[in-house]
Every structure is written in C-alpha cells, then in structure tokens.
Design a protein around this motif. Structure first.
Motif, PDB file in Angstrom:
ATOM      1  N   HIS A  14      -0.598  28.778  57.486  1.00 45.39           N
ATOM      2  CA  HIS A  14       0.715  28.994  58.103  1.00 45.39           C
ATOM      3  C   HIS A  14       0.647  28.674  59.602  1.00 45.39           C
ATOM      4  O   HIS A  14      -0.399  28.839  60.232  1.00 45.39           O
ATOM      5  N   ILE A  15       1.757  28.264  60.148  1.00 42.58           N
ATOM      6  CA  ILE A  15       1.854  27.950  61.579  1.00 42.58           C
ATOM      7  C   ILE A  15       1.496  29.173  62.410  1.00 42.58           C
ATOM      8  O   ILE A  15       0.811  29.075  63.424  1.00 42.58           O
ATOM      9  N   PHE A  16       1.908  30.361  61.944  1.00 43.52           N
ATOM     10  CA  PHE A  16       1.583  31.590  62.670  1.00 43.52           C
ATOM     11  C   PHE A  16       0.070  31.765  62.775  1.00 43.52           C
ATOM     12  O   PHE A  16      -0.437  32.214  63.807  1.00 43.52           O
ATOM     13  N   LYS A  57      -1.266  29.691  65.497  1.00 49.05           N
ATOM     14  CA  LYS A  57      -1.010  30.336  66.788  1.00 49.05           C
ATOM     15  C   LYS A  57      -2.037  31.429  67.074  1.00 49.05           C
ATOM     16  O   LYS A  57      -2.476  31.608  68.205  1.00 49.05           O
ATOM     17  N   ARG A  58      -2.443  32.165  66.033  1.00 50.20           N
ATOM     18  CA  ARG A  58      -3.477  33.201  66.230  1.00 50.20           C
ATOM     19  C   ARG A  58      -4.808  32.571  66.639  1.00 50.20           C
ATOM     20  O   ARG A  58      -5.510  33.097  67.502  1.00 50.20           O
ATOM     21  N   GLN A  59      -5.140  31.455  66.036  1.00 49.20           N
ATOM     22  CA  GLN A  59      -6.375  30.751  66.392  1.00 49.20           C
ATOM     23  C   GLN A  59      -6.296  30.218  67.827  1.00 49.20           C
ATOM     24  O   GLN A  59      -7.274  30.270  68.568  1.00 49.20           O
ATOM     25  N   VAL A 113       0.291  34.959  71.188  1.00 50.90           N
ATOM     26  CA  VAL A 113       1.091  34.300  70.158  1.00 50.90           C
ATOM     27  C   VAL A 113       2.564  34.263  70.543  1.00 50.90           C
ATOM     28  O   VAL A 113       3.231  33.235  70.386  1.00 50.90           O
ATOM     29  N   GLU A 114       3.081  35.383  71.081  1.00 49.34           N
ATOM     30  CA  GLU A 114       4.517  35.450  71.393  1.00 49.34           C
ATOM     31  C   GLU A 114       4.924  34.522  72.536  1.00 49.34           C
ATOM     32  O   GLU A 114       6.109  34.270  72.741  1.00 49.34           O
ATOM     33  N   GLU A 115       3.963  33.983  73.266  1.00 52.84           N
ATOM     34  CA  GLU A 115       4.269  33.053  74.355  1.00 52.84           C
ATOM     35  C   GLU A 115       4.076  31.599  73.934  1.00 52.84           C
ATOM     36  O   GLU A 115       4.246  30.693  74.732  1.00 52.84           O
ATOM     37  N   VAL A 139       7.850  26.040  62.525  1.00 46.84           N
ATOM     38  CA  VAL A 139       8.301  27.378  62.144  1.00 46.84           C
ATOM     39  C   VAL A 139       7.111  28.211  61.680  1.00 46.84           C
ATOM     40  O   VAL A 139       6.342  27.786  60.816  1.00 46.84           O
ATOM     41  N   ASP A 140       6.976  29.413  62.253  1.00 47.01           N
ATOM     42  CA  ASP A 140       5.839  30.293  61.972  1.00 47.01           C
ATOM     43  C   ASP A 140       5.592  30.522  60.488  1.00 47.01           C
ATOM     44  O   ASP A 140       4.450  30.567  60.041  1.00 47.01           O
TER      45      ASP A 140
END
Length: 150
Positions: free
Chosen positions: A22-24, A27-29, A38-40, A51-52
């Motif tokens: 997943h894209i999310f 972002k964590r990686q 992640v939120e930035e 899309v996350d």
C-alpha cells in the motif's frame, strides 16, 4: 521491485516493494529512512497524488526502478492544530477558534516570562528530543517541578 522516492528539496531513498504494498506503507518506510513524518508526506507519480489506501498494482505504470516524487507538506501551526483538536473534542467552530486564540495567548504570555537561560534549556531539550538523545539530569538543588513554568 525497487522504487526510488525522490524528495523535491533534495534527498532520496530506494525502497523494496511488492505490487501488493500500500502507498501508506511506502510512506512509513520513507519516514524511517528520511525522517519525514507520514502526515507531512505527499507522494506523486507523473504529477498525480498517490492514494494511501491504494496498492502499487493499482498504478500499472509504476514499474521496477520508477521514481516517485515526494512533496513535504508544511506542518500545521499550533493555532491550526489546536482548532482541529478542539473541534474533535465537540466544540463548535466558533468555540474552537476562541479556545485556540486563548491557548495561543497563554503560550505567548508564558514564553514572554521565560529568562534567556530558560529559553536556552528549552531549545536544547527540544533538539535532544528530536534526535532521540537523553536529557542530562536536572540539578538536585532545583526546587521547581516545572522548569519552564508552562
């Protein structure tokens, strides 16, 4: 497969991903490797925001070696974050705005009362906290539980 995440302001990282990633998770990686919360993060591919909740396979043009662009969003300021928090706590828009304004005034008043030594210690503590370094123990002769009187 490998994807390259390139930060527009400079810096990049190479990530090993699966089509089902997943894209999310990407972002964590990125947060782990580039230390960007992640939120930035906003990931773009060919000018479009990823899309996350989607997986890599949802974007068939992403192949091994693809470069994704990373835009770092400006974090919210104290005022915006507090308004959002107060709204989540059940306040109306007007109540949340008033409460946030009062909070900003209290913080400004408290900060204005700090000595230069207090500001120096607070700044050092913030820097140590950001880098994960331990703080030095507080002198035993200090009788104030709240060093900064906040």
């Amino acid at each position: 497969m490998k994807v390259i995440v390139k930060k527009l302001q400079g810096g990049e990282c190479i990530l090993e991903v699966l089509p089902t990633t997943h894209i999310f998770e990407i972002k964590r990686q990125v947060e782990e490797k580039l230390h960007i919360p992640v939120e930035e993060q906003k990931l773009l591919f060919l000018g479009r925001t990823l899309v996350d909740e989607q997986t890599i396979q949802a974007y068939p043009t992403i192949k091994d070696g693809t470069k994704l662009n990373l835009v770092v969003k400006k974090p919210e300021g104290l005022h915006e974050a507090s308004v959002k928090h107060f709204k989540k706590m059940g306040m109306t828009d007007g109540e949340a705005l008033c409460a946030a304004n009062r909070l900003i005034k209290i913080v400004q008043d408290k900060f204005n009362r700090l000595s230069w030594d207090d500001i120096d210690r607070l700044s050092l503590d913030c820097l140590l906290d950001e880098t994960g370094q331990p703080r030095a123990p507080i002198d035993a002769d200090g009788d104030c539980d709240d060093m900064y009187s906040l």
